[in-house]
Design a protein around this motif. Structure first.
Motif, PDB file in Angstrom:
ATOM      1  N   ILE A 101      25.863   1.225  17.769  1.00 38.57           N
ATOM      2  CA  ILE A 101      25.300  -0.151  17.939  1.00 38.57           C
ATOM      3  C   ILE A 101      24.770  -0.472  16.126  1.00 38.57           C
ATOM      4  O   ILE A 101      24.243   0.448  15.833  1.00 38.57           O
ATOM      5  CB  ILE A 101      24.322  -0.337  18.933  1.00 38.57           C
ATOM      6  N   THR A 102      24.871  -1.731  16.096  1.00 40.69           N
ATOM      7  CA  THR A 102      24.246  -2.037  14.624  1.00 40.69           C
ATOM      8  C   THR A 102      23.309  -3.026  15.049  1.00 40.69           C
ATOM      9  O   THR A 102      23.323  -3.950  16.061  1.00 40.69           O
ATOM     10  CB  THR A 102      25.295  -2.801  13.932  1.00 40.69           C
ATOM     11  N   VAL A 103      22.239  -3.131  14.184  1.00 33.79           N
ATOM     12  CA  VAL A 103      21.029  -4.014  14.300  1.00 33.79           C
ATOM     13  C   VAL A 103      20.614  -4.634  13.206  1.00 33.79           C
ATOM     14  O   VAL A 103      20.390  -3.941  12.117  1.00 33.79           O
ATOM     15  CB  VAL A 103      19.972  -3.051  14.836  1.00 33.79           C
ATOM     16  N   GLU A 104      20.892  -5.926  12.987  1.00 35.81           N
ATOM     17  CA  GLU A 104      20.336  -6.670  12.131  1.00 35.81           C
ATOM     18  C   GLU A 104      18.763  -7.004  11.698  1.00 35.81           C
ATOM     19  O   GLU A 104      18.280  -6.675  10.423  1.00 35.81           O
ATOM     20  CB  GLU A 104      21.050  -8.162  11.908  1.00 35.81           C
ATOM     21  N   GLY A 105      18.235  -6.970  12.653  1.00 31.00           N
ATOM     22  CA  GLY A 105      16.450  -7.121  12.589  1.00 31.00           C
ATOM     23  C   GLY A 105      15.792  -5.717  12.828  1.00 31.00           C
ATOM     24  O   GLY A 105      16.210  -4.759  12.266  1.00 31.00           O
ATOM     25  N   THR A 106      14.855  -5.792  13.735  1.00 32.82           N
ATOM     26  CA  THR A 106      13.976  -4.604  13.991  1.00 32.82           C
ATOM     27  C   THR A 106      14.461  -3.939  15.115  1.00 32.82           C
ATOM     28  O   THR A 106      14.942  -4.312  15.988  1.00 32.82           O
ATOM     29  CB  THR A 106      12.473  -4.816  14.090  1.00 32.82           C
ATOM     30  N   VAL A 107      13.870  -2.665  15.141  1.00 33.70           N
ATOM     31  CA  VAL A 107      14.196  -1.642  16.233  1.00 33.70           C
ATOM     32  C   VAL A 107      12.798  -0.962  16.805  1.00 33.70           C
ATOM     33  O   VAL A 107      12.407  -0.635  15.914  1.00 33.70           O
ATOM     34  CB  VAL A 107      15.295  -0.435  16.059  1.00 33.70           C
ATOM     35  N   THR A 108      12.445  -1.397  18.094  1.00 36.37           N
ATOM     36  CA  THR A 108      11.215  -0.789  18.400  1.00 36.37           C
ATOM     37  C   THR A 108      11.862   0.101  19.947  1.00 36.37           C
ATOM     38  O   THR A 108      12.440  -0.582  20.969  1.00 36.37           O
ATOM     39  CB  THR A 108      10.354  -1.941  18.923  1.00 36.37           C
ATOM     40  N   ALA A 136      26.513  -3.831   7.953  1.00 32.50           N
ATOM     41  CA  ALA A 136      27.122  -3.455   6.583  1.00 32.50           C
ATOM     42  C   ALA A 136      26.924  -2.025   6.207  1.00 32.50           C
ATOM     43  O   ALA A 136      27.667  -1.433   5.514  1.00 32.50           O
ATOM     44  CB  ALA A 136      26.229  -4.313   5.648  1.00 32.50           C
ATOM     45  N   GLY A 137      26.109  -1.324   7.298  1.00 31.11           N
ATOM     46  CA  GLY A 137      25.807  -0.004   7.025  1.00 31.11           C
ATOM     47  C   GLY A 137      24.909   0.591   5.684  1.00 31.11           C
ATOM     48  O   GLY A 137      24.941   1.652   5.414  1.00 31.11           O
ATOM     49  N   LEU A 138      24.148  -0.500   5.198  1.00 29.49           N
ATOM     50  CA  LEU A 138      23.453  -0.423   4.091  1.00 29.49           C
ATOM     51  C   LEU A 138      21.940  -0.273   4.237  1.00 29.49           C
ATOM     52  O   LEU A 138      21.394   0.487   3.678  1.00 29.49           O
ATOM     53  CB  LEU A 138      23.492  -1.459   3.173  1.00 29.49           C
ATOM     54  N   THR A 139      21.121  -0.535   5.443  1.00 25.58           N
ATOM     55  CA  THR A 139      19.986  -0.545   5.903  1.00 25.58           C
ATOM     56  C   THR A 139      19.754   0.161   7.108  1.00 25.58           C
ATOM     57  O   THR A 139      20.188  -0.171   8.086  1.00 25.58           O
ATOM     58  CB  THR A 139      19.454  -1.845   5.773  1.00 25.58           C
ATOM     59  N   GLY A 140      19.040   1.274   6.691  1.00 32.45           N
ATOM     60  CA  GLY A 140      18.592   2.120   8.158  1.00 32.45           C
ATOM     61  C   GLY A 140      17.649   1.205   8.924  1.00 32.45           C
ATOM     62  O   GLY A 140      16.600   0.732   8.362  1.00 32.45           O
ATOM     63  N   LYS A 141      17.781   1.042  10.191  1.00 33.89           N
ATOM     64  CA  LYS A 141      17.126   0.552  11.033  1.00 33.89           C
ATOM     65  C   LYS A 141      16.158   1.367  12.054  1.00 33.89           C
ATOM     66  O   LYS A 141      15.130   1.283  12.206  1.00 33.89           O
ATOM     67  CB  LYS A 141      17.788  -0.672  12.048  1.00 33.89           C
ATOM     68  N   TYR A 142      16.936   2.716  12.119  1.00 35.92           N
ATOM     69  CA  TYR A 142      16.195   3.894  13.244  1.00 35.92           C
ATOM     70  C   TYR A 142      17.125   4.906  12.759  1.00 35.92           C
ATOM     71  O   TYR A 142      17.994   4.935  12.526  1.00 35.92           O
ATOM     72  CB  TYR A 142      16.489   3.328  14.587  1.00 35.92           C
TER      73      TYR A 142
END
Length: 168
Positions: free
Chosen positions: A25-32, A57-63
């Motif tokens: 799953i990809t997440v653009e915002g936050t993960v809680t 984009a696979g560039l920003t780690g969210k979790y």
């Protein structure tokens, strides 16, 4: 929820389970994660990454989840991460992340547990612990990372599930 499409933000409520199966799953915002995130994948020789969520984009780690590195094939392996809650039989402050790893084949692997600064409860370098059915035991390993992507790496794990990150 079509987890192949991605979401803006993701919150897993306390007591809830989000089972991704073998999908990502990809997440653009936050993960809680106040509940449990779960993923099952094939583990072949090399490094297999579980429950590491990024933007589209696979560039920003969210979790950040768990990496399993092995020279063997562990076949189907399930990783479940329970967040923002205490692990069973732990009553004091701890990094609030419990990890269950269930490989189809139990063979030696190195495990890298990732966690966020906010989960560390003011302890920048927790230790990985393993539950043997009777008691929690600390595992020898190394710690590192920076910013919001910290990790604890345990080499040569032969016994699985459950694990937690906890103050030494």
């Amino acid at each position: 929820l079509d987890v192949a499409a991605g979401v803006h933000s993701l919150t897993v409520q306390s007591g809830a389970l989000l089972d991704l199966g073998s999908r990502t799953i990809t997440v653009e915002g936050t993960v809680t994660n106040n509940g449990t995130l779960k993923q099952t994948k094939e583990v072949a020789p090399g490094t297999s990454r579980f429950l590491t969520l990024t933007d589209a984009a696979g560039l920003t780690g969210k979790y950040w989840g768990v990496d399993i590195t092995t020279s063997n094939n562990l076949h189907a392996t399930t990783v479940a991460i329970s967040g923002n809650q205490f692990c069973p039989a732990v009553v004091d402050e701890a990094v609030r992340r419990c990890v269950d790893i269930s490989p189809e084949v139990q063979q030696a692997a190195s495990l890298t547990f990732y966690y966020r600064t906010a989960e560390a409860n003011n302890n920048s370098m927790p230790t990985a612990w393993h539950w043997d059915g009777i008691a929690w035991s600390p595992l020898p390993g190394s710690q590192g990372g920076s910013g919001d992507a910290l990790w604890v790496m345990i080499p040569s794990v032969n016994a699985y599930s459950p694990f937690m990150l906890h103050d030494a």
